[in-house]
Design an enzyme around this catalytic site. Structure first.
Site, PDB file in Angstrom:
ATOM      1  N   SER A 221       0.837  -1.210   0.000  1.00  0.00           N
ATOM      2  CA  SER A 221       0.000   0.000   0.000  1.00  0.00           C
ATOM      3  C   SER A 221       0.862   1.246   0.000  1.00  0.00           C
ATOM      4  O   SER A 221       0.432   2.289  -0.474  1.00  0.00           O
ATOM      5  CB  SER A 221      -0.858   0.101   1.257  1.00  0.00           C
ATOM      6  OG  SER A 221      -1.373  -1.097   1.648  1.00  0.00           O
TER       7      SER A 221
ATOM      8  N   HIS B 198      -2.089  -3.201  -6.733  1.00  0.00           N
ATOM      9  CA  HIS B 198      -2.652  -2.789  -5.441  1.00  0.00           C
ATOM     10  C   HIS B 198      -4.155  -3.042  -5.429  1.00  0.00           C
ATOM     11  O   HIS B 198      -4.929  -2.288  -6.024  1.00  0.00           O
ATOM     12  CB  HIS B 198      -2.332  -1.308  -5.183  1.00  0.00           C
ATOM     13  CG  HIS B 198      -2.740  -0.848  -3.826  1.00  0.00           C
ATOM     14  ND1 HIS B 198      -3.332   0.365  -3.601  1.00  0.00           N
ATOM     15  CD2 HIS B 198      -2.664  -1.448  -2.611  1.00  0.00           C
ATOM     16  CE1 HIS B 198      -3.601   0.490  -2.312  1.00  0.00           C
ATOM     17  NE2 HIS B 198      -3.200  -0.594  -1.694  1.00  0.00           N
TER      18      HIS B 198
ATOM     19  N   GLU C 104      -4.991  -0.871  -8.627  1.00  0.00           N
ATOM     20  CA  GLU C 104      -4.036   0.119  -9.133  1.00  0.00           C
ATOM     21  C   GLU C 104      -2.822  -0.642  -9.674  1.00  0.00           C
ATOM     22  O   GLU C 104      -2.197  -1.411  -8.941  1.00  0.00           O
ATOM     23  CB  GLU C 104      -3.611   1.076  -8.016  1.00  0.00           C
ATOM     24  CG  GLU C 104      -4.755   1.983  -7.565  1.00  0.00           C
ATOM     25  CD  GLU C 104      -4.390   2.871  -6.369  1.00  0.00           C
ATOM     26  OE1 GLU C 104      -5.010   3.934  -6.230  1.00  0.00           O
ATOM     27  OE2 GLU C 104      -3.499   2.507  -5.570  1.00  0.00           O
TER      28      GLU C 104
ATOM     29  N   ASN D 131      -4.985   6.317  -2.001  1.00  0.00           N
ATOM     30  CA  ASN D 131      -4.509   6.648  -0.660  1.00  0.00           C
ATOM     31  C   ASN D 131      -3.887   8.037  -0.592  1.00  0.00           C
ATOM     32  O   ASN D 131      -3.654   8.562   0.492  1.00  0.00           O
ATOM     33  CB  ASN D 131      -3.526   5.593  -0.148  1.00  0.00           C
ATOM     34  CG  ASN D 131      -4.273   4.341   0.299  1.00  0.00           C
ATOM     35  OD1 ASN D 131      -5.471   4.383   0.569  1.00  0.00           O
ATOM     36  ND2 ASN D 131      -3.575   3.222   0.343  1.00  0.00           N
TER      37      ASN D 131
HETATM   38  P1  NAI Z   1      -2.029  -9.676   7.135  1.00  0.00           P
HETATM   39  O1  NAI Z   1      -1.240  -9.413   8.371  1.00  0.00           O
HETATM   40  O2  NAI Z   1      -3.473  -9.966   7.217  1.00  0.00           O
HETATM   41  O3  NAI Z   1      -1.340 -10.908   6.340  1.00  0.00           O
HETATM   42  C1  NAI Z   1       0.031 -11.015   6.088  1.00  0.00           C
HETATM   43  C2  NAI Z   1       0.398 -12.497   6.023  1.00  0.00           C
HETATM   44  O4  NAI Z   1       1.718 -12.621   5.512  1.00  0.00           O
HETATM   45  C3  NAI Z   1       0.388 -13.187   7.394  1.00  0.00           C
HETATM   46  O5  NAI Z   1      -0.404 -14.356   7.327  1.00  0.00           O
HETATM   47  C4  NAI Z   1       1.852 -13.512   7.658  1.00  0.00           C
HETATM   48  O6  NAI Z   1       2.040 -14.723   8.365  1.00  0.00           O
HETATM   49  C5  NAI Z   1       2.421 -13.619   6.264  1.00  0.00           C
HETATM   50  N1  NAI Z   1       3.838 -13.307   6.153  1.00  0.00           N
HETATM   51  C6  NAI Z   1       4.522 -12.314   6.749  1.00  0.00           C
HETATM   52  N2  NAI Z   1       5.800 -12.333   6.359  1.00  0.00           N
HETATM   53  C7  NAI Z   1       5.925 -13.370   5.485  1.00  0.00           C
HETATM   54  C8  NAI Z   1       6.994 -13.869   4.696  1.00  0.00           C
HETATM   55  N3  NAI Z   1       8.212 -13.326   4.742  1.00  0.00           N
HETATM   56  N4  NAI Z   1       6.760 -14.928   3.880  1.00  0.00           N
HETATM   57  C9  NAI Z   1       5.536 -15.497   3.825  1.00  0.00           C
HETATM   58  N5  NAI Z   1       4.467 -15.053   4.543  1.00  0.00           N
HETATM   59  C10 NAI Z   1       4.668 -13.994   5.351  1.00  0.00           C
HETATM   60  O7  NAI Z   1      -1.720  -8.426   6.176  1.00  0.00           O
HETATM   61  P2  NAI Z   1      -2.660  -7.837   5.009  1.00  0.00           P
HETATM   62  O8  NAI Z   1      -3.591  -6.837   5.573  1.00  0.00           O
HETATM   63  O9  NAI Z   1      -3.181  -8.947   4.189  1.00  0.00           O
HETATM   64  O10 NAI Z   1      -1.578  -7.007   4.154  1.00  0.00           O
HETATM   65  C11 NAI Z   1      -0.656  -7.636   3.300  1.00  0.00           C
HETATM   66  C12 NAI Z   1      -0.082  -6.609   2.346  1.00  0.00           C
HETATM   67  O11 NAI Z   1      -1.122  -5.998   1.594  1.00  0.00           O
HETATM   68  C13 NAI Z   1       0.686  -5.474   3.024  1.00  0.00           C
HETATM   69  O12 NAI Z   1       1.752  -5.088   2.197  1.00  0.00           O
HETATM   70  C14 NAI Z   1      -0.369  -4.373   3.090  1.00  0.00           C
HETATM   71  O13 NAI Z   1       0.201  -3.086   3.149  1.00  0.00           O
HETATM   72  C15 NAI Z   1      -1.100  -4.587   1.768  1.00  0.00           C
HETATM   73  N6  NAI Z   1      -2.478  -4.090   1.692  1.00  0.00           N
HETATM   74  C16 NAI Z   1      -3.328  -4.217   2.778  1.00  0.00           C
HETATM   75  C17 NAI Z   1      -4.637  -3.748   2.677  1.00  0.00           C
HETATM   76  C18 NAI Z   1      -5.584  -3.892   3.826  1.00  0.00           C
HETATM   77  O14 NAI Z   1      -6.599  -3.176   3.849  1.00  0.00           O
HETATM   78  N7  NAI Z   1      -5.333  -4.765   4.781  1.00  0.00           N
HETATM   79  C19 NAI Z   1      -5.128  -3.104   1.436  1.00  0.00           C
HETATM   80  C20 NAI Z   1      -4.194  -3.107   0.353  1.00  0.00           C
HETATM   81  C21 NAI Z   1      -2.908  -3.543   0.511  1.00  0.00           C
END
Ligand code: NAI
Length: 372
Positions: A126, A147, A159, A197
């Site tokens: 993001s 994105h 995006e 954003n």
């Molecule tokens: P989340 O915390 O729900 O999920 C992340 C997952 O990645 C976790 O299950 C974790 O165990 C795993 N993980 C962490 N490091 C790892 C690695 N090195 N190798 C493999 N797995 C790994 O996070 P979320 O919310 O899904 O966000 C993920 C990405 O998407 C981030 O970059 C965030 O900025 C982006 N994003 C999030 C949005 C949101 O509203 N939550 C919207 C758009 C983008």
């Protein structure tokens, strides 16, 4: 890629990874999902199954057809023990791991070494620089930002972000893939906050400025904005997203753009976060959330937000105009800096932020009204 769908690798089975996997499964793709944390794949899989059930219910499928569709989709979901297995033979890999530049760079170096020459590598970051992530790969020309918005199975916008060295054919192929999944792609430069954003920052910041200046109350601002066709007001949105999450995004975009005064995060929001008033998740933010009644405004001390002064009080029309104009100004700046076209900014604000119309469409309507 075959007619029945291609192969998608997804790294990270959390909120976004599971959502994106569901989108691709629904479109007939095979999904290879890897998460580093034990148990995360199973949690992601049940989240996907719930999502598919909700989708089937919306489609009104008959019971047997629904079961067959869900089972058929889940049969194309594979657990991978490592990122290398998820990338091997994939048409596209999307990374949705923790928002940490070092973790993402380490992953992209690994993915680039594992993936075949035609595989596209995408980050769902993001706020981080796509270029900085891509440079960790030996072939940064095949790396881009895709994105998605949360919830990914519901929100149509993606995006498509070019890093400094992303190949234009990679952008075109990725755009066509997400289009095939039923998403609407817009092109954004690799700039802080991309389109939504960034351009949506004034939606909450301008509202907070009104509180800072004693020009309107929380519930008045929310009501005025809802009355203009937005699904919720700025304070309702911050309470829903989490004040801490919103403040972190506001601070990141402000810092990334060189700390312009117009986007300076509000001390009122910082005070509420420090007090632990984080919104719905903590039971109170701008509103207080009780079990038995609708949310009511939660008072903010007068030394933090000055009371409304009658001589400065804004009408609902002025409230809407101030917020819409601030968003439009940010949109014009982003367009002039080459972040995206007018049309893509309008599409992004409509589909990604649920605005009733994009800022350029609003500006045109204002110009017509002024000329009438
Ligand atoms: P989340 O915390 O729900 O999920 C992340 C997952 O990645 C976790 O299950 C974790 O165990 C795993 N993980 C962490 N490091 C790892 C690695 N090195 N190798 C493999 N797995 C790994 O996070 P979320 O919310 O899904 O966000 C993920 C990405 O998407 C981030 O970059 C965030 O900025 C982006 N994003 C999030 C949005 C949101 O509203 N939550 C919207 C758009 C983008």
């Amino acid at each position: 890629m075959t007619e029945s769908g291609g192969v998608l690798g997804v790294i990270g089975a959390g909120t976004m990874g599971a959502g994106i996997a569901q989108v691709a499964l629904e479109a007939g793709w095979t999904v290879r999902l890897h998460d580093a944390q034990p148990g995360a794949f199973d949690r992601g899989q049940s989240r996907i199954a719930d999502g598919l059930r909700r989708r089937a219910a919306k489609r009104g499928l008959a019971f047997d057809a629904e079961r067959a569709w869900i089972q058929g989709s889940l049969a194309r979901l594979e657990e991978c023990p490592d990122p290398v297995a998820a990338a091997a033979g994939a048409d596209l890999v999307i990374e949705a791991i923790v928002e940490d530049i070092d973790a993402k760079r380490a992953l992209f170096a690994q993915l680039d070494a594992a993936a075949g020459p035609d595989t596209i590598l995408a980050t769902n970051t993001s706020a981080l620089s796509v270029t900085a992530i891509a440079e960790a790969a030996t072939h940064p020309q095949r790396v881009l930002g895709l994105h998605f918005f949360n919830p990914a199975p519901v929100l149509l916008l993606v995006e498509v972000v070019a890093g400094a060295r992303t190949d234009s054919t990679v952008l075109d192929r990725a755009t066509s893939i997400v289009g095939g999944w039923g998403k609407t792609a817009v092109r954004s430069a690799d700039s802080p906050g991309f389109i939504v954003n960034r351009v949506n920052r004034p939606f909450t910041i301008e509202a907070l400025r009104m509180l800072e200046a004693g020009e309107a109350r929380v519930a008045e601002i929310d009501a005025a904005i809802r009355g203009d066709g937005f699904p919720m007001g700025p304070f309702e949105l911050m309470d829903l997203v989490g004040l801490d999450v919103n403040l972190a995004a506001a601070t990141a975009v402000w810092a990334g753009l060189g700390r312009p005064e117009r986007l300076r995060p509000s001390p009122i929001q910082a005070w509420l976060v420090a007090e632990g008033r984080l919104g719905r998740k903590s039971g109170a933010g701008f509103y207080r959330f009780g079990q038995e009644h609708d949310p009511v405004p939660d008072p903010i001390p007068h030394n933090v937000a000055v009371p409304v002064r009658p001589e400065r009080a804004l009408t609902p029309e002025r409230i809407v105009r101030r917020i819409r104009a601030a968003i439009a100004e940010e949109a014009v700046m982003a367009r002039d800096e080459g972040v995206a076209t007018d049309l893509d900014i309008d599409t992004a604000m409509w589909l990604g932020a649920a605005h009733p119309e994009g800022p350029f469409a609003w500006l045109r309507r204002q110009a017509r009204a002024a000329g009438a």
